[in-house]
Structures are given as structure tokens and as C-alpha cells.
Design a protein around this motif. Structure first.
Motif, PDB file in Angstrom:
ATOM      1  N   MET A   1      -1.614  -1.328   1.388  1.00  0.00           N
ATOM      2  CA  MET A   1      -2.438  -0.382   2.096  1.00  0.00           C
ATOM      3  C   MET A   1      -3.794  -1.010   2.458  1.00  0.00           C
ATOM      4  O   MET A   1      -4.265  -0.838   3.566  1.00  0.00           O
ATOM      5  CB  MET A   1      -2.625   0.859   1.225  1.00  0.00           C
ATOM      6  N   ARG A   2      -4.377  -1.732   1.501  1.00  0.00           N
ATOM      7  CA  ARG A   2      -5.665  -2.366   1.759  1.00  0.00           C
ATOM      8  C   ARG A   2      -5.521  -3.443   2.838  1.00  0.00           C
ATOM      9  O   ARG A   2      -6.400  -3.605   3.664  1.00  0.00           O
ATOM     10  CB  ARG A   2      -6.207  -3.019   0.488  1.00  0.00           C
ATOM     11  N   LYS A   3      -4.427  -4.177   2.761  1.00  0.00           N
ATOM     12  CA  LYS A   3      -4.190  -5.225   3.744  1.00  0.00           C
ATOM     13  C   LYS A   3      -4.082  -4.618   5.142  1.00  0.00           C
ATOM     14  O   LYS A   3      -4.644  -5.136   6.107  1.00  0.00           O
ATOM     15  CB  LYS A   3      -2.909  -5.989   3.393  1.00  0.00           C
ATOM     16  N   HIS A   4      -3.354  -3.520   5.249  1.00  0.00           N
ATOM     17  CA  HIS A   4      -3.179  -2.838   6.524  1.00  0.00           C
ATOM     18  C   HIS A   4      -4.539  -2.334   7.043  1.00  0.00           C
ATOM     19  O   HIS A   4      -4.865  -2.487   8.221  1.00  0.00           O
ATOM     20  CB  HIS A   4      -2.187  -1.676   6.356  1.00  0.00           C
ATOM     21  N   LEU A   5      -5.341  -1.755   6.178  1.00  0.00           N
ATOM     22  CA  LEU A   5      -6.666  -1.264   6.533  1.00  0.00           C
ATOM     23  C   LEU A   5      -7.569  -2.425   6.965  1.00  0.00           C
ATOM     24  O   LEU A   5      -8.322  -2.316   7.942  1.00  0.00           O
ATOM     25  CB  LEU A   5      -7.290  -0.522   5.346  1.00  0.00           C
ATOM     26  N   SER A   6      -7.471  -3.539   6.271  1.00  0.00           N
ATOM     27  CA  SER A   6      -8.251  -4.726   6.594  1.00  0.00           C
ATOM     28  C   SER A   6      -7.881  -5.239   7.986  1.00  0.00           C
ATOM     29  O   SER A   6      -8.759  -5.618   8.781  1.00  0.00           O
ATOM     30  CB  SER A   6      -8.012  -5.801   5.547  1.00  0.00           C
ATOM     31  N   LEU A   7      -6.581  -5.255   8.300  1.00  0.00           N
ATOM     32  CA  LEU A   7      -6.127  -5.696   9.625  1.00  0.00           C
ATOM     33  C   LEU A   7      -6.636  -4.754  10.721  1.00  0.00           C
ATOM     34  O   LEU A   7      -7.064  -5.194  11.795  1.00  0.00           O
ATOM     35  CB  LEU A   7      -4.602  -5.771   9.672  1.00  0.00           C
ATOM     36  N   LEU A   8      -6.597  -3.468  10.449  1.00  0.00           N
ATOM     37  CA  LEU A   8      -7.096  -2.493  11.422  1.00  0.00           C
ATOM     38  C   LEU A   8      -8.593  -2.675  11.679  1.00  0.00           C
ATOM     39  O   LEU A   8      -9.057  -2.596  12.814  1.00  0.00           O
ATOM     40  CB  LEU A   8      -6.819  -1.061  10.950  1.00  0.00           C
ATOM     41  N   LEU A   9      -9.345  -2.919  10.615  1.00  0.00           N
ATOM     42  CA  LEU A   9     -10.782  -3.146  10.762  1.00  0.00           C
ATOM     43  C   LEU A   9     -11.056  -4.424  11.571  1.00  0.00           C
ATOM     44  O   LEU A   9     -11.976  -4.460  12.396  1.00  0.00           O
ATOM     45  CB  LEU A   9     -11.464  -3.220   9.398  1.00  0.00           C
TER      46      LEU A   9
END
Length: 81
Positions: A1-9
Motif C-alpha cells: 500500500m505504501r509503495k503504491h501511494l509512493s508511486l502515485l505521489l
């Protein structure tokens, strides 16, 4: 989830950068458009003046041609020594 959020940012940051560049280029294009409109207006004025002066010259040339034609039809008196 954090990785996905990091990619979105990261994608959001890239998109903001591109949006900023697009705004900058849009500003430049708008300024250039304004300059071109001014130049176009000036060129139209000069073209109008050029047409006016050409028309005047054409009238004078027409009168000159008529006078030359009249002079050519006149007999030339050459004095004899």
C-alpha cells in the motif's frame, strides 16, 4: 500500500512539473501572440499608406503619359543655322 501511494505521489509530482512548464509556455505564446497582433496592425497601416501613395503616383504617371502623347503629336521646329 505504501509503495503504491509512493508511486502515485511521484506521478503527481511529475504531472505538476509538466503542468508548470505548460503554463509557462502558454504565457510565452500569449505574449508572442500579442506582439504579432501589434506587428500585424502596423503592417496593415503601412500597406494602406503604400496603396494610397501608389494610387497617387499612378494618377501622376497617367497625366505624364497623356502630356507626352500630346507633345509627340506636335510638330518639332528645329531651327536652321
Amino acid at each position: 500500500m505504501r509503495k503504491h501511494l509512493s508511486l502515485l505521489l511521484a506521478e503527481n509530482t511529475k504531472m505538476r512539473k509538466h503542468l508548470s512548464l505548460l503554463r509557462k509556455h502558454l504565457g510565452i505564446l500569449l505574449a508572442e501572440n500579442t506582439k504579432m497582433r501589434k506587428h500585424s496592425s502596423v503592417l496593415r497601416k503601412h500597406l494602406s499608406l503604400l496603396r494610397k501613395h501608389f494610387s497617387i503616383l499612378r494618377k501622376y504617371f497617367s497625366i505624364l503619359i497623356k502630356q507626352l502623347g500630346f507633345l509627340i503629336k506636335q510638330p518639332v521646329n528645329i531651327p536652321k543655322d
